[in-house]
Every structure is written in structure tokens, then in C-alpha cells.
Enzyme design. Sequence first.
Site, mmCIF file in Angstrom:
data_model
loop_
_atom_site.group_PDB
_atom_site.id
_atom_site.type_symbol
_atom_site.label_atom_id
_atom_site.label_comp_id
_atom_site.label_asym_id
_atom_site.label_seq_id
_atom_site.Cartn_x
_atom_site.Cartn_y
_atom_site.Cartn_z
ATOM 1 N N GLU A 244 13.497 61.865 30.807
ATOM 2 C CA GLU A 244 14.092 60.993 31.826
ATOM 3 C C GLU A 244 15.031 59.976 31.187
ATOM 4 O OE1 GLU A 244 12.265 59.514 35.634
ATOM 5 O OE2 GLU A 244 12.088 57.674 34.460
ATOM 6 N N ARG A 270 46.560 41.064 40.942
ATOM 7 C CA ARG A 270 46.213 39.686 41.313
ATOM 8 C C ARG A 270 47.059 38.709 40.505
ATOM 9 N NH1 ARG A 270 44.093 36.214 45.052
ATOM 10 N NH2 ARG A 270 42.977 34.498 44.049
ATOM 11 N N GLN A 281 44.768 36.162 28.354
ATOM 12 C CA GLN A 281 43.994 36.835 27.306
ATOM 13 C C GLN A 281 42.500 36.889 27.648
ATOM 14 O OE1 GLN A 281 43.380 35.049 23.275
ATOM 15 N NE2 GLN A 281 44.788 36.657 22.642
#
Length: 381
Positions: A244, A270, A281
Site C-alpha cells: 500500500e 496575476r 523572486q
Amino acid sequence: MHFSLNDEQLTFAKVVEEFAVRELNAATSERDAHGVFPVELWSACAKMGLTGLAVPEQYGGCDVDAVTTMAVLEALGYGCRDNGLIFSLNAHLWAGTVPIVRYGTSAQQRHYLPRCCDGSLILAHAATEPDAGSDTMGLTTTGSRLGTNWVLNGAKTFVTNAPIAGAFVVFASTDRAAKFGGVSAFLIDADNPGLRVSPPIATMGVRTAPISEVFFENCVVPGESLLGPEGAGMAIFTATMRTERAFILASAVGTMRRDLERCIEHARTRRQYGQRIGKFQAVSHRIVDMKVRVEAARLLLYRLGWLLDTGDPAKLESCLTKLYISDCFVRSGLDAITVHGGYGYTSEYEIERDLRDAIGSQIYSGTSDIQRNIAASLMGL
Ligand SMILES: Cc1cc2nc3c(=O)[nH]c(=O)nc-3n(C[C@H](O)[C@H](O)[C@H](O)COP(=O)(O)OP(=O)(O)OC[C@H]3O[C@@H](n4cnc5c(N)ncnc54)[C@H](O)[C@@H]3O)c2cc1C
């Protein structure tokens, strides 16, 4: 050494990605808000072969290799925004079908596996108890012999898929005095009158995957319900969890890749202070860090898949991969919200949900502390 998937793997992954984008994303936010499991989407996943990825073809499964499985799950994570649905699928596959494929009798395999593949039977795995989480060996659910039958008594918790499961893989102590708690594994149908499922537990994330407590109250099951040999429960549990943890976060790599693309798009469009925020940055470096995580997580994941396909048990690599991807999943979820500012904090943008979904990955299938413990021990510490 080469790092490319073959044509067959690429095609399967592409088909799954397109299917997920087209069919699995309707009303995810609403289902998340109300904790609704999408039954019809489960059926659609079954038609795509996803509910039988690890099941032999003779029972209706795909039985694909580890790398293909990872590629398909990554594609699913990229295309499907409902991490809860994918989590339910993972619980069904790794903790449900895999133990039956590996340890079931041919009668059990014939009885359960075809329905696991065609989507009509969902499996759940009941190991955790209210007082036995990380310490699975401390479980107190008991299985006692009653003629040719067994009687189970005890309580399990955090059982993914419990409210929708048709059958449970259950761990109970059948001989307290024996080594490793004398634990045995059982396959128990949900309609057994001695099995009771609580209402779903409200959770922070993966909210479309229903999770409940399960109670066994003089639950009588036939002798044939034993999964694997009597007393082999802890070995079955350990091997199942190892598998799993190798696969369960393959989809998270796809989710992180999708969030990264959304962040790049947002940073390019944006504008603040008269320029695109990607020119700051602080923003661009954050996105580069997200990119590094996706790349490193993918490398760990597919190298693990390659190792498994060579027959290597990859015990340490499975642990490290789960530990690292879960950490990346959470950190990139936070970064994605930061890049989107206030919009990232809204449900409408469907970014905050990925962070809520990611946090559980540091808990289920063994917490990150437990992964570190296992890794340390495998490293001889
Ligand atoms: C979304 C979700 C789905 C789940 N699905 C299933 C399921 O389908 N079936 C199932 O059986 N269980 C399931 N679980 C349960 C899960 O396996 C347990 O929550 C997990 O193993 C931790 O157990 P616990 O919650 O009891 O925490 P605890 O074991 O009480 O741990 C609490 C804290 O102590 C730390 N800790 C404990 N022991 C050690 C140690 N030895 N060394 C260092 N730190 C330690 C842990 O890391 C953790 O930070 C699920 C859990 C979640 C969140």
C-alpha cells in the site's frame, strides 16, 4: 538506464487522464462539503479497469506491472480533482484486493474478485482500533473458535470505505499467548448481523471517502472466512501495508503536478505593483521549489516501481517514497495556497482542498514517524 514509459504505459495513462478530466470532476466541491461518496463515479472507474488494477485478468482485473500502475494512478491524480474518490480506490485496491489476490483461497478469489473489478463490491480494511493505531500489535479484537465457525468481538476505527463496503478484511487476535499477538486475518461480508458500521466520521480531508468505526458483536463467521493461515495475520498486514505504501501516493504526484501548473498560470497572469507576480523572486522561487518536489517525487516513485517489477521487495524504498511524497504533498499544498493569495484560501479555487487532502497522507498507512522508524530499522539503526 532510461527514464521513459513505453508506448503501452503512456497510452493507458493518457486514456485514464482524459477519462478523469472528462468524467470525474463534476460537483467535487459540493460533495466535499457534504461528505458525499460518488457511487456513479466509482462505477465509471470500474469500467475503466481502475478497481481491478492489481487483480489477475482471469477475475476481470488488469493485472498490470508496478510502473504501469503508478503511471495510471499519477494520471488519475492529475486528471481527477476528487482526492477522496482516489483515496477510496486506493484503500479498495491495496488493503482490499491485494490480500485476497495474495492469500485468498481460490474459492475466496472466485467469490470476491470479479465483483471487486466490475465495481459492484467495494472492500475495506479494518486493522486500526481506538487504542491500537501505530501499535497494530496491540489490537484487542478477538476471534474465538465456535465449532467450525469463528466469533469476532471488538471495535475498529478509521475504516476507509466502511459505510459503502460489501466486505471487510479484518484483523483479530485468535491466540493471545502466541507470538505477534496470534493475529489472524478474516474476510467478512458487510451484511453479517454481528457487524455494525457507525455513521461516517467527519474528517478534515478526503471527505468524499467515507470513513467509519466498525463493531464486531458476537459476529459469527464460517471457518472459510479465514484469510491466509491461522496466526499469519501480522505477516499479511505487514506485507499488505508495504504494498500500500508503495502505491498509495502515486496519484499525489499527479495532483502536485496539476497544482504546479495552476500556480505557473496564476503567476503569469496575476498582476500586482504593475507586474506579473511571477516576476517577484519570492513567488517564482516558491514555484521552482514545487517543481523540484514533483520531479524528485516522480523519480523516487518510478524507481520504486522499477525495483518492484524486478522482484525486489523494496522495503526501504517503499517507506522512503511514502514518507517523501507525503511531505512534498503537504508542502506544495501550502505553497499553492500562498501563490494564489486570498483566492487560494477560498473553496471556489479548489486549491485549499488539496492541502486538506494532503495532510492525511502523513497519517494513513503508517504515520511519517512510523515510516522513519521502519526506515531506521531497515538501515540497521
Ligand atoms: C484518512 C485516514 C484513513 C484511514 N484509513 C484506515 C483504514 O482504512 N483502515 C485502518 O485500519 N486504519 C485506517 N486509518 C488509521 C491509520 O492507520 C492510523 O490513524 C495511523 O496508523 C495512526 O494511528 P493513530 O491514529 O491511533 O495514532 P497514534 O498511533 O496514537 O499516533 C499518535 C502520534 O504518535 C506518534 N507515534 C506513535 N507511535 C510512535 C512511535 N513508536 N514512534 C514515534 N512516534 C510514534 C504518531 O506518529 C502520531 O504522531 C486511517 C487514518 C486516516 C487519517
